[in-house]
Design a protein around this motif. Sequence first.
Motif, PDB file in Angstrom:
ATOM      1  N   TYR A 107       0.849  -1.200   0.000  1.00 26.43           N
ATOM      2  CA  TYR A 107       0.000   0.000   0.000  1.00 26.43           C
ATOM      3  C   TYR A 107       0.878   1.241   0.000  1.00 26.43           C
ATOM      4  CZ  TYR A 107      -3.649   3.308   1.282  1.00 26.43           C
ATOM      5  OH  TYR A 107      -4.517   4.371   1.294  1.00 26.43           O
ATOM      6  N   TYR A 108       0.763   2.022  -1.049  1.00 31.49           N
ATOM      7  CA  TYR A 108       1.583   3.224  -1.213  1.00 31.49           C
ATOM      8  C   TYR A 108       0.770   4.445  -0.799  1.00 31.49           C
ATOM      9  CZ  TYR A 108       4.552   6.713  -3.533  1.00 31.49           C
ATOM     10  OH  TYR A 108       5.362   7.785  -3.809  1.00 31.49           O
ATOM     11  N   ASP A 109       1.198   5.090   0.275  1.00 33.56           N
ATOM     12  CA  ASP A 109       0.566   6.329   0.731  1.00 33.56           C
ATOM     13  C   ASP A 109       1.675   7.346   0.979  1.00 33.56           C
ATOM     14  OD1 ASP A 109      -0.433   8.343   2.764  1.00 33.56           O
ATOM     15  OD2 ASP A 109      -2.298   7.258   2.377  1.00 33.56           O
ATOM     16  N   GLU A 110       1.747   8.344   0.138  1.00 35.64           N
ATOM     17  CA  GLU A 110       2.852   9.285   0.202  1.00 35.64           C
ATOM     18  C   GLU A 110       2.846  10.096   1.489  1.00 35.64           C
ATOM     19  OE1 GLU A 110       5.042  12.543  -2.708  1.00 35.64           O
ATOM     20  OE2 GLU A 110       3.453  11.250  -3.446  1.00 35.64           O
ATOM     21  N   ASP A 111       1.672  10.403   2.024  1.00 35.03           N
ATOM     22  CA  ASP A 111       1.612  11.188   3.259  1.00 35.03           C
ATOM     23  C   ASP A 111       2.223  10.415   4.426  1.00 35.03           C
ATOM     24  OD1 ASP A 111       0.419  13.300   1.970  1.00 35.03           O
ATOM     25  OD2 ASP A 111      -1.627  12.638   2.420  1.00 35.03           O
ATOM     26  N   ILE A 112       1.900   9.127   4.525  1.00 35.87           N
ATOM     27  CA  ILE A 112       2.461   8.305   5.607  1.00 35.87           C
ATOM     28  C   ILE A 112       3.966   8.182   5.444  1.00 35.87           C
ATOM     29  CG2 ILE A 112       2.513   5.996   6.628  1.00 35.87           C
ATOM     30  CD1 ILE A 112      -0.414   5.680   5.875  1.00 35.87           C
ATOM     31  N   LEU A 113       4.415   7.852   4.240  1.00 36.04           N
ATOM     32  CA  LEU A 113       5.834   7.624   4.010  1.00 36.04           C
ATOM     33  C   LEU A 113       6.646   8.900   4.209  1.00 36.04           C
ATOM     34  CD1 LEU A 113       5.549   5.286   0.890  1.00 36.04           C
ATOM     35  CD2 LEU A 113       6.038   4.624   3.248  1.00 36.04           C
ATOM     36  N   ALA A 114       6.097  10.028   3.785  1.00 32.93           N
ATOM     37  CA  ALA A 114       6.811  11.291   3.969  1.00 32.93           C
ATOM     38  C   ALA A 114       6.956  11.630   5.448  1.00 32.93           C
ATOM     39  CB  ALA A 114       6.084  12.419   3.231  1.00 32.93           C
ATOM     40  N   ALA A 115       5.891  11.410   6.218  1.00 35.58           N
ATOM     41  CA  ALA A 115       5.952  11.683   7.655  1.00 35.58           C
ATOM     42  C   ALA A 115       6.982  10.784   8.331  1.00 35.58           C
ATOM     43  CB  ALA A 115       4.575  11.491   8.286  1.00 35.58           C
ATOM     44  N   VAL A 116       7.024   9.518   7.927  1.00 35.34           N
ATOM     45  CA  VAL A 116       8.015   8.590   8.484  1.00 35.34           C
ATOM     46  C   VAL A 116       9.427   9.055   8.141  1.00 35.34           C
ATOM     47  CG1 VAL A 116       8.929   6.240   8.324  1.00 35.34           C
ATOM     48  CG2 VAL A 116       6.461   6.603   8.493  1.00 35.34           C
ATOM     49  N   ALA A 117       9.632   9.398   6.874  1.00 39.19           N
ATOM     50  CA  ALA A 117      10.972   9.786   6.427  1.00 39.19           C
ATOM     51  C   ALA A 117      11.468  11.048   7.122  1.00 39.19           C
ATOM     52  CB  ALA A 117      10.973   9.987   4.913  1.00 39.19           C
ATOM     53  N   MET A 118      10.583  12.015   7.312  1.00 39.46           N
ATOM     54  CA  MET A 118      11.005  13.275   7.906  1.00 39.46           C
ATOM     55  C   MET A 118      11.326  13.130   9.395  1.00 39.46           C
ATOM     56  SD  MET A 118      11.136  15.216   5.354  1.00 39.46           S
ATOM     57  CE  MET A 118      11.484  16.756   6.178  1.00 39.46           C
ATOM     58  N   SER A 119      10.679  12.199  10.071  1.00 38.62           N
ATOM     59  CA  SER A 119      10.903  12.045  11.510  1.00 38.62           C
ATOM     60  C   SER A 119      12.073  11.117  11.819  1.00 38.62           C
ATOM     61  CB  SER A 119       9.640  11.499  12.189  1.00 38.62           C
ATOM     62  OG  SER A 119       9.405  10.153  11.801  1.00 38.62           O
ATOM     63  N   LEU A 120      12.476  10.297  10.857  1.00 34.45           N
ATOM     64  CA  LEU A 120      13.414   9.224  11.171  1.00 34.45           C
ATOM     65  C   LEU A 120      14.844   9.690  11.459  1.00 34.45           C
ATOM     66  CD1 LEU A 120      13.415   5.691   9.964  1.00 34.45           C
ATOM     67  CD2 LEU A 120      15.562   6.909   9.702  1.00 34.45           C
ATOM     68  N   PRO A 121      15.442  10.609  10.692  1.00 30.91           N
ATOM     69  CA  PRO A 121      16.853  10.938  10.961  1.00 30.91           C
ATOM     70  C   PRO A 121      17.141  11.350  12.394  1.00 30.91           C
ATOM     71  CG  PRO A 121      16.198  11.823   8.830  1.00 30.91           C
ATOM     72  CD  PRO A 121      14.953  11.297   9.466  1.00 30.91           C
ATOM     73  N   SER A 122      16.243  12.095  13.021  1.00 34.38           N
ATOM     74  CA  SER A 122      16.486  12.522  14.403  1.00 34.38           C
ATOM     75  C   SER A 122      16.301  11.383  15.400  1.00 34.38           C
ATOM     76  CB  SER A 122      15.543  13.671  14.764  1.00 34.38           C
ATOM     77  OG  SER A 122      14.188  13.254  14.717  1.00 34.38           O
ATOM     78  N   LYS A 123      15.655  10.298  14.985  1.00 35.36           N
ATOM     79  CA  LYS A 123      15.399   9.167  15.875  1.00 35.36           C
ATOM     80  C   LYS A 123      16.258   7.959  15.540  1.00 35.36           C
ATOM     81  CE  LYS A 123      10.403  10.198  16.393  1.00 35.36           C
ATOM     82  NZ  LYS A 123      10.056   9.857  17.778  1.00 35.36           N
ATOM     83  N   VAL A 124      17.099   8.058  14.506  1.00 34.99           N
ATOM     84  CA  VAL A 124      17.708   6.862  13.937  1.00 34.99           C
ATOM     85  C   VAL A 124      18.596   6.123  14.923  1.00 34.99           C
ATOM     86  CG1 VAL A 124      19.789   7.941  12.986  1.00 34.99           C
ATOM     87  CG2 VAL A 124      18.754   5.983  11.816  1.00 34.99           C
ATOM     88  N   THR A 125      19.217   6.827  15.876  1.00 36.51           N
ATOM     89  CA  THR A 125      20.099   6.138  16.811  1.00 36.51           C
ATOM     90  C   THR A 125      19.332   5.255  17.788  1.00 36.51           C
ATOM     91  OG1 THR A 125      20.097   8.164  18.141  1.00 36.51           O
ATOM     92  CG2 THR A 125      21.982   7.795  16.705  1.00 36.51           C
ATOM     93  N   TYR A 126      18.020   5.368  17.799  1.00 38.59           N
ATOM     94  CA  TYR A 126      17.198   4.490  18.634  1.00 38.59           C
ATOM     95  C   TYR A 126      16.827   3.199  17.901  1.00 38.59           C
ATOM     96  CZ  TYR A 126      16.584   8.564  21.666  1.00 38.59           C
ATOM     97  OH  TYR A 126      16.789   9.638  22.502  1.00 38.59           O
ATOM     98  N   CYS A 127      17.209   3.103  16.628  1.00 34.61           N
ATOM     99  CA  CYS A 127      16.851   1.927  15.820  1.00 34.61           C
ATOM    100  C   CYS A 127      17.668   0.709  16.235  1.00 34.61           C
ATOM    101  CB  CYS A 127      17.111   2.201  14.340  1.00 34.61           C
ATOM    102  SG  CYS A 127      15.892   3.219  13.497  1.00 34.61           S
ATOM    103  N   ARG A 128      17.010  -0.409  16.387  1.00 35.42           N
ATOM    104  CA  ARG A 128      17.695  -1.689  16.432  1.00 35.42           C
ATOM    105  C   ARG A 128      18.111  -2.050  15.008  1.00 35.42           C
ATOM    106  NH1 ARG A 128      12.824  -5.126  18.473  1.00 35.42           N
ATOM    107  NH2 ARG A 128      11.980  -3.898  16.747  1.00 35.42           N
ATOM    108  N   SER A 129      18.911  -3.092  14.844  1.00 37.00           N
ATOM    109  CA  SER A 129      19.270  -3.545  13.495  1.00 37.00           C
ATOM    110  C   SER A 129      18.018  -3.928  12.716  1.00 37.00           C
ATOM    111  CB  SER A 129      20.230  -4.733  13.579  1.00 37.00           C
ATOM    112  OG  SER A 129      19.643  -5.816  14.294  1.00 37.00           O
ATOM    113  N   LYS A 130      17.066  -4.530  13.400  1.00 39.85           N
ATOM    114  CA  LYS A 130      15.824  -4.928  12.751  1.00 39.85           C
ATOM    115  C   LYS A 130      15.056  -3.713  12.251  1.00 39.85           C
ATOM    116  CE  LYS A 130      11.409  -7.239  13.754  1.00 39.85           C
ATOM    117  NZ  LYS A 130      10.656  -8.003  14.775  1.00 39.85           N
ATOM    118  N   ASP A 131      14.983  -2.671  13.065  1.00 43.01           N
ATOM    119  CA  ASP A 131      14.228  -1.483  12.672  1.00 43.01           C
ATOM    120  C   ASP A 131      14.839  -0.837  11.436  1.00 43.01           C
ATOM    121  OD1 ASP A 131      12.600  -1.802  14.952  1.00 43.01           O
ATOM    122  OD2 ASP A 131      14.034  -0.721  16.189  1.00 43.01           O
TER     123      ASP A 131
END
Length: 824
Positions: free
Chosen positions: A452-476
């Motif tokens: 399911y391609y939804d640009e609004d969801i994906l854009a929101a995810v992409a914009m928030s991720l760099p500031s949170k990326v150090t909280y990612c596990r390898s799986k995430d």
Amino acid sequence: MATVLICRRFPGLGRVTAFSTTTKCKAESGSSERKQKKEETPEAANTATEPAATIRLLNPSGYRVLYNPSAYAKSRAASQQHAARNRGQALDSAFSSAGTAQVQSTFSTTSSQASPTIRNALPNPKFKPLLEQTLSARPSAAQAKEKAEMEKTEMHDSKEDPRVFQKGRPEYLSLSYNKFELIEALPLEAGDSILHSITVCKDNQSPESITDYFRKLSCLPVEQHVVLRSDPRFNRLCSCAVESIQLFSTSELIDILKAFVRLVVPPTHPMLNAYENEFCRRVWDMNLDQLLLVADCWRCLERSVPSYLSILFSYANLHWKDLTLPQFVQLFYIIGEGRKSPTDLMQKLESLIWKYFDSFTLEEVGAICLGLFKSNSDVSDHVMRKIGDRVSLQMEDMSSYALVNVLKMLRYARIDHLPLLKKLGKVIPPRIPMINIQGIMHIALTCSSLHYYDEDILAAVAMSLPSKVTYCRSKDAAKFLWSFGCLEYEPPNEEQFYSSLIEQMHRKLHEFEKFPEHLLTGLLGLAFVQRFPAELIDYALNDEFVRKTRESKYDLRKDLFTLGKSVEIECPAYKGSRLSPHLYEEFTEMVLNFAKEEIYVRPEIMEAVSLLESMLGGPEYVKSHMLLPHTRSSDLEVHLAVDGHPIPFNLKGATADKKLKDIGVNLTDDLLTQLIKGRSNSQSPVEVENEAKACGQERAEEAQAPCTGGRTVFPDGASVTGAGLKVWPQSQRSLETPLSPGLNQQPRELKLAIQVSNRNHYCYCSKRLLGLHSLKRRQLRQLGYVVVELPFWEWFPLLKRTRSEKLSYLHYKVFDPALLSGAG
């Protein structure tokens, strides 16, 4: 001190410029293809920003993240208790023979030299040179507050968050351990007095006294619990309780177990074995409330008790009709936390979902979905669609945690509930910044899993991720890369998004030794969007890592195959590790055997092959096989000469056809329709036979008509010439033996790779190709093939039409005027 990376985007470049000592990947097709995609989605391009500089704090001082959490919000009090448990377990080795501690990952300062990335359409690997500098000044108050807020958002409690639903009804107080129960604190002096009395009385303690001692000692201040558990007098009390365990009443045993929860007794403490065995022995003498409460206490102690749960499920299987709504939901919670799904019981519980459905709170709906998901339980599509209906209507009132749990189960059950997905695109983007990284990952993964391609969801995810990326596990990190690659979404902050995730993959490299599947998942997601980080690929393709993939519980051969061959095709200058020829042979044989049984025999492919053979002159002109086995889908290969004439090349196909002619059957429209739809065609046999004869005569006339310098008129009125076809280099010609000496005299030829697609190749309700199939077409073109699509929305409806209509369609596709004129 903290390390600050300053990344600058140079004017006029769409990608980040980088210096690197590794090899580069040369390709011309990537740039134009990606430019065309951006033109097709101007909204994404318009929202992109071009900052002069981006300052990103990679390693906040003293930052730690728990490795295995699963929740998305928690109170400050829960955070403090969780931290106390970790400290207590670390200091408890004197009391427990095998204490446990949650795995933690401490992020350290990393080198400013990032791993190079081979990237098509780029003159150099992706990473920019990074300037490392030290900031001596302390962070400002605003920065400290922002950091505190982010850490609060990202803090998890894998025990407490799944239990939020219990706050919705008072009935849960009797079914579960209540950590918020008001208990009168015991002064330290009173604790010493109790321990002294244990020493004096020694073996003369009654069950009632022992229970009272445990209850009171568990009320000591939290900071005293570690000291208490290492006190020899407390050990003596535990031994006395075990020695007389059968003298306790069931309610007394439960009180002692609750005291163990408050005292944070390690789950591996030897005395707990005796309590587990005793509760297993007493199951049939307990009521359901007690059984569920004991199971909940074991969960709070983080102790695995499969034997107890098995007996509990047997009890519930006999009394399932008597389950109240709270008992039912609590049982689902226990099933999920135990990761065990009793099949016979689950079938009965599904009927209770219908009974109580309208009375469930939204948090309880989320808890049921989480229980189903964690236990890998199958549930009917009807139930999941009913849940989807309710959630789509009440999504605004649902917590993000409960909503993510519903999405997990929709993903697992492969339910494409369009109203829910559309509503998700409106409700979830504003919430993304307040959801922790694991919740965001599950949202992105749900979209990709359901295509399911939804640009609004994906854009929101992409914009928030760099500031949170150090909280990612390898799986995430791997799932983010896979999700965006699968959907082929290019976020507005594309370079920042991908560089931050690749950097995190480097930080988590040690985790891939235990979870090799995550590295392959992430690298395939990157390959879909033409990104090939050289160091990570070299690590993934070396012999030692390949050996680890063999030891995985997952079959990773297809993923290794796809990655290895993609690097060979798209990165010819790559000098790192490669898979051995022996492995390629093994993987190819595995994929081809699957294709023979599952792909080549599909009616839509068989019909296309049959009609192409009839149209072009025989089986020697068409080959149904996999040009790129690592992409796991079939091709119909056709060769055309420069003058538009079909060229025979499939010697094996012609020989096999001669052997089968005497034993074959005629593939008529009526037979094909029955195979696909299960009903008879409206045409009579006479009509079908006459039509086939007419089409055969047309094909014979077309084959005899000269094509050089002339025009061929197709049944649908289109016309083409054979001029200006693409010239093939000698090195890329077919290696198969030619059918006749005339083949060696052909100066030029055009090789068609005809794709018979289906819905699974595209995003849901869309004509947008998924990442793997886009990768395949890109690589076919790079190898010199001309890709011809038979899209399912055109070809599938034609399968029930007349033979002449299908022949006309294929004739036009193979000799498409735009295709032939563009080849010049």
